[in-house]
Design an enzyme around this catalytic site. Structure first.
Site, PDB file in Angstrom:
ATOM      1  N   CYS A   9       0.860  -1.187   0.000  1.00  0.00           N
ATOM      2  CA  CYS A   9       0.000   0.000   0.000  1.00  0.00           C
ATOM      3  C   CYS A   9       0.898   1.240   0.000  1.00  0.00           C
ATOM      4  O   CYS A   9       2.075   1.136  -0.363  1.00  0.00           O
ATOM      5  CB  CYS A   9      -0.993  -0.010   1.164  1.00  0.00           C
ATOM      6  N   ARG A  15      -3.377  -0.562   5.446  1.00  0.00           N
ATOM      7  CA  ARG A  15      -3.989  -1.639   4.653  1.00  0.00           C
ATOM      8  C   ARG A  15      -3.077  -2.850   4.460  1.00  0.00           C
ATOM      9  O   ARG A  15      -3.504  -3.989   4.702  1.00  0.00           O
ATOM     10  CB  ARG A  15      -4.420  -1.086   3.284  1.00  0.00           C
ATOM     11  N   ASP A 123      -8.198   4.049   1.305  1.00  0.00           N
ATOM     12  CA  ASP A 123      -7.225   4.314   2.366  1.00  0.00           C
ATOM     13  C   ASP A 123      -7.977   4.808   3.601  1.00  0.00           C
ATOM     14  O   ASP A 123      -8.604   5.869   3.560  1.00  0.00           O
ATOM     15  CB  ASP A 123      -6.237   5.378   1.876  1.00  0.00           C
TER      16      ASP A 123
HETATM   17  P1  4NP Z   1      -1.814   2.891   4.113  1.00  0.00           P
HETATM   18  O1  4NP Z   1      -2.377   4.299   4.676  1.00  0.00           O
HETATM   19  O2  4NP Z   1      -1.262   3.178   2.729  1.00  0.00           O
HETATM   20  O3  4NP Z   1      -3.017   2.008   4.063  1.00  0.00           O
HETATM   21  O4  4NP Z   1      -0.757   2.433   5.080  1.00  0.00           O
HETATM   22  C1  4NP Z   1      -1.535   5.410   4.803  1.00  0.00           C
HETATM   23  C2  4NP Z   1      -0.888   5.632   5.985  1.00  0.00           C
HETATM   24  C3  4NP Z   1      -0.058   6.740   6.126  1.00  0.00           C
HETATM   25  C4  4NP Z   1       0.084   7.620   5.082  1.00  0.00           C
HETATM   26  C5  4NP Z   1      -0.567   7.387   3.890  1.00  0.00           C
HETATM   27  C6  4NP Z   1      -1.380   6.288   3.753  1.00  0.00           C
HETATM   28  N1  4NP Z   1       0.891   8.762   5.244  1.00  0.00           N
HETATM   29  O5  4NP Z   1       0.891   9.629   4.349  1.00  0.00           O
HETATM   30  O6  4NP Z   1       1.607   8.875   6.255  1.00  0.00           O
END
Ligand code: 4NP
Length: 155
Positions: A9, A15, A123
């Site tokens: 992800c 995710r 997300d």
């Molecule tokens: P993930 O969600 O891609 O599902 O882990 C996110 C978690 C953190 C960030 C972006 C997406 N971030 O920009 O820090």
């Protein structure tokens, strides 16, 4: 030799850690290795988001020991299957691919449930807490299909 599967992800804290924990829970450990990574570098070495840890725990899966890592070109050599959570991850990962063999390893995870529809796992990072329940449910359903397929093919 184990079959190696990577879940990807953006941050590797919401995710893909869930996808890793869920799929690993459905496959025999001696034949399959499931890992996860993010396309971004912000959370290298971090444990998963507390909300992902909580929803996994509620469903009997412990993901609290996972550590964030960033996807790299070398992962195309290490893993036979690479599942991405959304279309943006798909683009980012394909940017690093050198050839058709590597490109073909990369699949949108929800295409296992809705073939060719290219649906994103949303997300949940900035959203409401129950976003994590719905993400868990869609990943659980997709991983049921994946696990069944892998056990038939490699088990
Ligand atoms: P993930 O969600 O891609 O599902 O882990 C996110 C978690 C953190 C960030 C972006 C997406 N971030 O920009 O820090």
């Amino acid at each position: 030799m184990s079959v190696k599967i990577l879940m990807v992800c953006l941050g590797n804290i919401c995710r893909s850690p869930l996808a890793e924990g869920i799929l690993a829970s459905k496959l025999p450990e001696n034949k399959f290795i499931v890992d996860s990574a993010g396309t971004g570098s912000w959370h290298i070495g971090h444990k998963p988001d507390e909300r992902s840890i909580a929803v996994a725990k509620k469903n009997g899966i412990d993901i609290s020991n996972q550590k964030g890592k960033q996807f790299s070109k070398n992962d195309f050599e290490v893993y036979q299957y690479i599942y991405v959570m959304d279309n943006s991850n798909y683009e980012d990962v394909l940017q690093l691919a050198d050839n058709k063999q590597q490109t073909e390893k990369v699949q949108l995870i929800l295409n296992e449930l809705f073939p060719n529809e290219n649906v994103d796992v949303p997300d949940p990072y900035y959203g409401l807490p129950n976003g994590f329940d719905s993400v868990f449910k869609m990943l659980d359903e997709a991983c049921d299909v994946i696990a069944k397929k892998f056990i038939e093919k490699h088990g």
